[in-house]
Design a protein around this motif. Structure first.
Motif, PDB file in Angstrom:
ATOM      1  N   THR A 163      -7.168   9.758  -2.298  1.00 34.05           N
ATOM      2  CA  THR A 163      -7.726   9.670  -0.954  1.00 34.05           C
ATOM      3  C   THR A 163      -6.769  10.261   0.075  1.00 34.05           C
ATOM      4  OG1 THR A 163      -8.826   7.623  -1.610  1.00 34.05           O
ATOM      5  CG2 THR A 163      -8.724   8.085   0.744  1.00 34.05           C
ATOM      6  N   ILE A 176       1.486   5.077   0.483  1.00 37.03           N
ATOM      7  CA  ILE A 176       0.933   6.270   1.129  1.00 37.03           C
ATOM      8  C   ILE A 176       2.036   7.329   1.150  1.00 37.03           C
ATOM      9  CG2 ILE A 176      -0.075   7.232   3.224  1.00 37.03           C
ATOM     10  CD1 ILE A 176      -0.905   4.404   4.018  1.00 37.03           C
ATOM     11  N   THR A 207      -1.619  10.981   1.646  1.00 42.50           N
ATOM     12  CA  THR A 207      -2.493  10.634   0.526  1.00 42.50           C
ATOM     13  C   THR A 207      -2.101   9.270  -0.001  1.00 42.50           C
ATOM     14  OG1 THR A 207      -1.043  11.725  -1.080  1.00 42.50           O
ATOM     15  CG2 THR A 207      -2.860  13.023  -0.207  1.00 42.50           C
ATOM     16  N   THR A 208      -3.073   8.595  -0.594  1.00 40.69           N
ATOM     17  CA  THR A 208      -2.767   7.331  -1.254  1.00 40.69           C
ATOM     18  C   THR A 208      -1.888   7.631  -2.455  1.00 40.69           C
ATOM     19  OG1 THR A 208      -4.825   7.499  -2.507  1.00 40.69           O
ATOM     20  CG2 THR A 208      -4.874   6.170  -0.490  1.00 40.69           C
ATOM     21  N   SER A 209      -1.163   6.626  -2.926  1.00 43.14           N
ATOM     22  CA  SER A 209      -0.190   6.855  -3.994  1.00 43.14           C
ATOM     23  C   SER A 209      -0.832   7.342  -5.283  1.00 43.14           C
ATOM     24  CB  SER A 209       0.629   5.602  -4.246  1.00 43.14           C
ATOM     25  OG  SER A 209      -0.217   4.529  -4.590  1.00 43.14           O
ATOM     26  N   ILE A 228       0.858  -1.171   0.000  1.00 41.88           N
ATOM     27  CA  ILE A 228       0.000   0.000   0.000  1.00 41.88           C
ATOM     28  C   ILE A 228       0.900   1.228   0.000  1.00 41.88           C
ATOM     29  CG2 ILE A 228      -1.780   1.265   1.256  1.00 41.88           C
ATOM     30  CD1 ILE A 228      -2.522  -1.463   2.571  1.00 41.88           C
TER      31      ILE A 228
END
Length: 177
Positions: free
Chosen positions: A46, A24, A40-42, A22
């Protein structure tokens, strides 16, 4: 389903090991508790609240079975971060790495995927994580360095390799209307 269960409860059934990657992006000040900027997500879609990020890291650090691994993709200048002259030429800037081979090392590949976000052909929305890493100037004439690398989906990569021009989103201005 396993990933959802793991994200919600932190557990999976005994017989099913779970490995997840995941990405981030987290500001350093958030990690150290000096600030509460969200991560934030990559893919940039989000935001993740700072307390949640710190709780995730703390919980993983306290779990002896956790295999949480993370690495720094910072682009800070070593002089700004108190780096010394004995550091590698790229310092802390992963995007400054030049590889001597054709393929970028995993950390550089991850940094390129985070930098580009999607295929760099105009209008293409294929996530960079699903793209090939392409040399803008073909290797070995062009170096394996971030300035010469871009994410291209397989379709656009094959078109470029076959001789069809691809206007690079990152390196060329948009054509006039």
């Amino acid at each position: 389903d396993l990933l959802t269960c793991w994200l919600l409860t932190g557990e999976t059934s005994e017989s099913t090991p779970l490995q997840a990657h995941i990405g981030i992006l987290v500001p350093e000040a958030t990690l150290t508790g000096k600030d509460n900027q969200p991560g934030t997500t990559s893919d940039g879609t989000t935001a993740i609240h700072a307390p949640h990020i710190r709780a995730l890291i703390n919980n993983a650090a306290q779990d002896p079975d956790s295999d949480l691994r993370w690495f720094d993709l910072t682009t800070a200048d070593p002089a700004e971060t108190g780096g010394s002259a004995g550091e590698p030429a790229h310092g802390h800037n992963i995007l400054a790495i030049t590889s001597h081979g054709r393929f970028p090392p995993p950390r550089l590949r991850a940094a390129l995927q985070l930098r580009d976000g999607t295929c760099q052909a105009p209008g293409c929305l294929v996530p960079a994580a699903n793209c090939d890493i392409d040399h803008i100037t073909p290797w070995p004439q062009g170096k394996t360095h971030a300035d010469n690398l871009q994410a291209l989906c397989r379709r656009h990569h094959r078109l470029k390799t076959a001789g069809h021009p691809i206007h690079h989103s990152r390196t060329e201005p948009d054509p006039p209307d």
